[in-house]
Design an enzyme around this catalytic site. Structure first.
Site, PDB file in Angstrom:
ATOM      1  N   GLU A   1       0.818  -1.210   0.000  1.00 56.03           N
ATOM      2  CA  GLU A   1       0.000   0.000   0.000  1.00 56.03           C
ATOM      3  C   GLU A   1       0.851   1.259   0.000  1.00 56.03           C
ATOM      4  OE1 GLU A   1      -2.309  -3.428   1.180  1.00 56.03           O
ATOM      5  OE2 GLU A   1      -0.467  -2.594   2.044  1.00 56.03           O
TER       6      GLU A   1
ATOM      7  N   HIS B   1     -11.463  -6.191   7.755  1.00 57.06           N
ATOM      8  CA  HIS B   1     -12.126  -5.869   6.496  1.00 57.06           C
ATOM      9  C   HIS B   1     -13.361  -4.999   6.708  1.00 57.06           C
ATOM     10  CE1 HIS B   1      -9.914  -9.628   5.714  1.00 57.06           C
ATOM     11  NE2 HIS B   1      -9.814  -9.202   4.476  1.00 57.06           N
TER      12      HIS B   1
END
Length: 339
Positions: free
Chosen positions: A60, A129
């Site tokens: 990321e 998540h």
């Protein structure tokens, strides 16, 4: 006018930008051949080629750092972080580089990047998540933070975000990707095909950032919400019968404070709803802003309905997730209270 769900509306926005602006490109985790874990980028690599839509390593920080360099060079990259929970490794790049680039270079360099990410709960994604990290971005000067609640807004806001010259964090509530949420786990979902906001123009249009929408006018209390919580709040208003004015913020930075103030001065009451944890959540900032500007108009204390101050639970997700019962209780309490 065609009807789309939020996935299709976002895909349409990305398709339009790739087709009309040669400086745009899309990359991130599984966005190429696979089309994204939620299929938002489905078909774009096949249509526009592997140099315009491609996969990146699971890094990321590397994804966002590369986008910053591309933006400074003159491109307009659109990157996807597969889940908002995964964005923290890139947080330093966003805070220390992306948000400050234009200011620290005296506008010699710009950072016109859009960072897309599915966010929020409601699909039993568990602790890694399902988080809602919008407050940590709202705190950073130089970043814009956008959270749509329906397909029409999603497409228009995404196009506006891509065309911004400063970095935008674009958070997509995955609970309502396929249809509006009536707020109840045990009730079947409607589809966007049955919802007015499912009508989405096929061509280019924008929804201005910093422009809230009055979803429902009312006189007794103002409800401030965004993303999935707009639908939960609408359900609570319907079930309680409270004459509430429901405002969808659409973006929290920039924030349409004028619409908020006008509404609260009219109703004299305010309930704030978000699914992120209460402590340090963006609702605290909203409460302070309303208090500062509307103190003498308030007829009851400001109420907040939020996620619990605990790690996001997997097995007890629907106890954590603010629902119509909790929102309805806050609405009734606020309307009945006297400051």
């Amino acid at each position: 006018m065609p009807r789309m769900n939020m996935i299709q509306a976002l895909n349409s926005a990305l398709d339009i930008k790739l087709a009309t602006d040669p400086d745009t490109l899309i990359f991130g985790e599984d966005v190429g051949y696979f089309g994204g874990v939620f299929r938002v980028t489905e078909g774009l690599q096949q249509k526009h080629g592997v140099t315009r839509c491609f996969d990146a390593p699971i890094s990321e920080g590397g994804i966002v750092a590369t986008a910053i360099g591309m933006g400074a060079y003159g491109l307009r990259p659109i990157v996807e972080i597969q889940f908002a929970d995964y964005i923290l490794p890139a947080y330093d790049q966003l805070v220390s580089e992306a948000s400050r680039l234009r200011y620290r270079s005296n506008s010699e360099f710009w950072c016109p990047i859009t960072v897309r990410s599915p966010y929020g709960g409601g699909i039993f994604g568990g602790q890694t998540h399902s988080q809602s990290p919008e407050a940590i971005f709202a705190h950073v000067t130089g970043l814009k933070t956008v959270i749509p609640s329906n397909p029409y807004d999603a497409k228009g806001l995404l196009l506006a975000s891509i065309e911004e010259d400063d970095p935008v964090i674009f958070l997509e509530p995955k609970r309502i990707y396929n249809g509006p949420f009536d707020g109840h786990y045990d009730k079947p979902l409607k589809t966007w095909a049955e919802h007015p906001a499912g009508e989405v123009p096929a061509g280019h249009y924008t929804v201005p950032l910093g422009s809230a929408a009055i979803v429902r006018p009312g006189k007794e209390v103002t409800v401030l919400a965004y993303g999935t919580m707009v639908h939960v709040s609408a359900a609570a208003i319907k079930e309680t019968g409270v004459d509430a004015e429901l405002i969808d913020l659409r973006s929290i930075v920039p924030l349409d404070i004028d619409t908020i103030v006008e509404s609260v001065k009219k109703t004299g009451r305010c309930v704030i709803v978000h699914e992120a944890s209460r402590y340090g959540g963006f609702g605290g900032e909203l409460s302070a802003l309303v208090q500062e500007r509307c103190f003498y108009h308030l007829r009851a204390p400001i109420e907040r309905v939020c996620g619990w101050d605990t790690p996001y639970p997997h097995a007890f997700e629907w106890d954590y997730f603010p629902g119509p019962v909790r929102v309805g209780k806050a609405l009734r309490h606020c309307v009945e209270a006297v400051a």
